[in-house]
Design a protein around this motif. Sequence first.
Motif, PDB file in Angstrom:
ATOM      1  N   ARG A 199       0.834  -1.202   0.000  1.00 13.76           N
ATOM      2  CA  ARG A 199       0.000   0.000   0.000  1.00 13.76           C
ATOM      3  C   ARG A 199       0.871   1.256   0.000  1.00 13.76           C
ATOM      4  NH1 ARG A 199      -5.341  -0.782   1.137  1.00 13.76           N
ATOM      5  NH2 ARG A 199      -5.949  -2.844   1.898  1.00 13.76           N
ATOM      6  N   LEU A 200       0.416   2.280  -0.658  1.00 10.17           N
ATOM      7  CA  LEU A 200       1.170   3.534  -0.669  1.00 10.17           C
ATOM      8  C   LEU A 200       1.356   4.064   0.742  1.00 10.17           C
ATOM      9  CD1 LEU A 200      -0.196   5.536  -3.743  1.00 10.17           C
ATOM     10  CD2 LEU A 200       1.695   3.904  -3.626  1.00 10.17           C
ATOM     11  N   SER A 201       0.378   3.817   1.610  1.00 12.33           N
ATOM     12  CA  SER A 201       0.464   4.294   2.991  1.00 12.33           C
ATOM     13  C   SER A 201       1.554   3.582   3.790  1.00 12.33           C
ATOM     14  CB  SER A 201      -0.885   4.125   3.692  1.00 12.33           C
ATOM     15  OG  SER A 201      -1.303   2.764   3.669  1.00 12.33           O
ATOM     16  N   ASP A 202       2.079   2.459   3.253  1.00 13.81           N
ATOM     17  CA  ASP A 202       3.130   1.718   3.950  1.00 13.81           C
ATOM     18  C   ASP A 202       4.534   2.177   3.575  1.00 13.81           C
ATOM     19  OD1 ASP A 202       1.280   0.208   5.314  1.00 13.81           O
ATOM     20  OD2 ASP A 202       1.254  -1.405   3.830  1.00 13.81           O
ATOM     21  N   PHE A 203       4.646   3.049   2.571  1.00 13.85           N
ATOM     22  CA  PHE A 203       5.950   3.617   2.247  1.00 13.85           C
ATOM     23  C   PHE A 203       6.287   4.695   3.280  1.00 13.85           C
ATOM     24  CE2 PHE A 203       4.763   1.664  -1.717  1.00 13.85           C
ATOM     25  CZ  PHE A 203       5.975   1.217  -2.243  1.00 13.85           C
ATOM     26  N   LEU A 204       7.580   4.946   3.491  1.00 17.48           N
ATOM     27  CA  LEU A 204       8.007   5.849   4.550  1.00 17.48           C
ATOM     28  C   LEU A 204       7.621   7.290   4.244  1.00 17.48           C
ATOM     29  CD1 LEU A 204      11.588   4.486   5.370  1.00 17.48           C
ATOM     30  CD2 LEU A 204       9.458   4.075   6.609  1.00 17.48           C
ATOM     31  N   SER A 205       6.897   7.918   5.148  1.00 18.66           N
ATOM     32  CA  SER A 205       6.494   9.311   4.957  1.00 18.66           C
ATOM     33  C   SER A 205       7.693  10.250   5.033  1.00 18.66           C
ATOM     34  CB  SER A 205       5.453   9.707   6.000  1.00 18.66           C
ATOM     35  OG  SER A 205       5.985   9.592   7.312  1.00 18.66           O
ATOM     36  N   SER A 206       8.769   9.820   5.729  1.00 13.58           N
ATOM     37  CA  SER A 206       9.937  10.673   5.914  1.00 13.58           C
ATOM     38  C   SER A 206      10.925  10.613   4.751  1.00 13.58           C
ATOM     39  CB  SER A 206      10.668  10.277   7.203  1.00 13.58           C
ATOM     40  OG  SER A 206      11.046   8.914   7.163  1.00 13.58           O
ATOM     41  N   SER A 207      10.669   9.765   3.774  1.00 14.27           N
ATOM     42  CA  SER A 207      11.600   9.582   2.654  1.00 14.27           C
ATOM     43  C   SER A 207      11.050  10.235   1.395  1.00 14.27           C
ATOM     44  CB  SER A 207      11.806   8.092   2.383  1.00 14.27           C
ATOM     45  OG  SER A 207      12.704   7.871   1.306  1.00 14.27           O
ATOM     46  N   PHE A 208      11.961  10.772   0.568  1.00 14.09           N
ATOM     47  CA  PHE A 208      11.533  11.147  -0.775  1.00 14.09           C
ATOM     48  C   PHE A 208      11.691   9.927  -1.673  1.00 14.09           C
ATOM     49  CE2 PHE A 208      16.107  12.446  -1.418  1.00 14.09           C
ATOM     50  CZ  PHE A 208      16.380  11.662  -2.525  1.00 14.09           C
ATOM     51  N   TYR A 209      11.045   9.948  -2.818  1.00 16.30           N
ATOM     52  CA  TYR A 209      11.118   8.840  -3.756  1.00 16.30           C
ATOM     53  C   TYR A 209      11.320   9.366  -5.168  1.00 16.30           C
ATOM     54  CZ  TYR A 209       9.516   5.748  -0.061  1.00 16.30           C
ATOM     55  OH  TYR A 209       9.416   5.035   1.117  1.00 16.30           O
ATOM     56  N   ASN A 210      12.198   8.706  -5.905  1.00 12.49           N
ATOM     57  CA  ASN A 210      12.370   8.959  -7.328  1.00 12.49           C
ATOM     58  C   ASN A 210      11.933   7.710  -8.079  1.00 12.49           C
ATOM     59  OD1 ASN A 210      13.424  11.585  -7.217  1.00 12.49           O
ATOM     60  ND2 ASN A 210      15.475  10.822  -6.779  1.00 12.49           N
ATOM     61  N   ILE A 211      11.140   7.893  -9.110  1.00 12.10           N
ATOM     62  CA  ILE A 211      10.644   6.764  -9.897  1.00 12.10           C
ATOM     63  C   ILE A 211      11.084   6.956 -11.338  1.00 12.10           C
ATOM     64  CG2 ILE A 211       8.624   5.406 -10.502  1.00 12.10           C
ATOM     65  CD1 ILE A 211       7.137   6.811  -8.191  1.00 12.10           C
ATOM     66  N   CYS A 212      11.749   5.948 -11.886  1.00  5.80           N
ATOM     67  CA  CYS A 212      12.232   5.962 -13.275  1.00  5.80           C
ATOM     68  C   CYS A 212      11.252   5.184 -14.143  1.00  5.80           C
ATOM     69  CB  CYS A 212      13.626   5.344 -13.350  1.00  5.80           C
ATOM     70  SG  CYS A 212      14.235   5.078 -15.026  1.00  5.80           S
ATOM     71  N   LEU A 213      10.716   5.864 -15.169  1.00  3.39           N
ATOM     72  CA  LEU A 213       9.707   5.270 -16.047  1.00  3.39           C
ATOM     73  C   LEU A 213      10.247   5.203 -17.480  1.00  3.39           C
ATOM     74  CD1 LEU A 213       8.306   7.351 -13.846  1.00  3.39           C
ATOM     75  CD2 LEU A 213       6.199   6.605 -14.960  1.00  3.39           C
ATOM     76  N   PRO A 214      10.718   4.044 -17.938  1.00  6.81           N
ATOM     77  CA  PRO A 214      11.172   3.915 -19.338  1.00  6.81           C
ATOM     78  C   PRO A 214      10.017   4.139 -20.309  1.00  6.81           C
ATOM     79  CG  PRO A 214      11.997   2.106 -17.986  1.00  6.81           C
ATOM     80  CD  PRO A 214      10.950   2.815 -17.173  1.00  6.81           C
ATOM     81  N   GLN A 215      10.232   5.009 -21.273  1.00  7.45           N
ATOM     82  CA  GLN A 215       9.155   5.422 -22.180  1.00  7.45           C
ATOM     83  C   GLN A 215       9.166   4.572 -23.454  1.00  7.45           C
ATOM     84  OE1 GLN A 215       7.174   8.608 -20.995  1.00  7.45           O
ATOM     85  NE2 GLN A 215       7.990   7.231 -19.417  1.00  7.45           N
ATOM     86  N   VAL A 216       8.898   3.296 -23.304  1.00  5.84           N
ATOM     87  CA  VAL A 216       8.906   2.385 -24.441  1.00  5.84           C
ATOM     88  C   VAL A 216       7.876   1.291 -24.203  1.00  5.84           C
ATOM     89  CG1 VAL A 216      10.749   0.957 -23.471  1.00  5.84           C
ATOM     90  CG2 VAL A 216      10.359   0.938 -25.937  1.00  5.84           C
TER      91      VAL A 216
END
Length: 223
Positions: A199-216
């Motif tokens: 669940r998104l609510s289980d990710f750490l609220s104190s952390s930032f996140y970067n998500i890499c999305l390959p466009q193919v």
Amino acid sequence: MATLLYKMSSLLTNIHECAGISKDSGKTYLISGNYKYYHYLCDGFDDRGWGCGYRTLQTICSWMSDNQDYDVKVPSIREIQEILVQLEDKPAAFVGSRQWIGSFEVCLVIDKLYDVPCKIIHVNHGDDLKTVVDALVSHFEKFGSPLMMGGDVDASSKGIVGIHVGKSGASLLVVDPHYVGKQQSSEFLFNKGWVKWQRLSDFLSSSFYNICLPQVKAKCKSS
């Protein structure tokens, strides 16, 4: 301690399939095509504690190799480091080091090897992940390629191969590269939590996140 050696041909494929869809009512969006599951020590190289970004990148590269017309083998960790040095993103001393990589470096390597651009989504706090649900749904609908997700406090890089949007919120289908051991079955990995709905609510609220999305998009190889 005896060296653990695994044949690359024995890597499991599409381990997320055993997770099924989230039990929460709603709609699920998954990757298209096939990939191999890369994890700590899967090729006999000991990268425990720092190699999760490399292993997730290798998983994405295996998807590229299987679903595109690229005659490019999945790079080793050392080869990934050499590419980043060639791109002048890292100093020469980076090769052979135990320095981790994140979503930005993953984007650079994918672009270099496959000439595929990647989009990076930056989320300032884990609590804000809900703001990118529509973007992730759109990605899986339009492209269907696996994603790489990493953070700072939550420094564990991981693969994302699906999203479920339900009445109680959204969940991501996580492929975790931190597993150490000989692969037994997808069901074993699922039961041990190495592939899971989170669940998104289980990710750490104190952390930032970067998500890499390959466009193919996934497509059939030429015969």
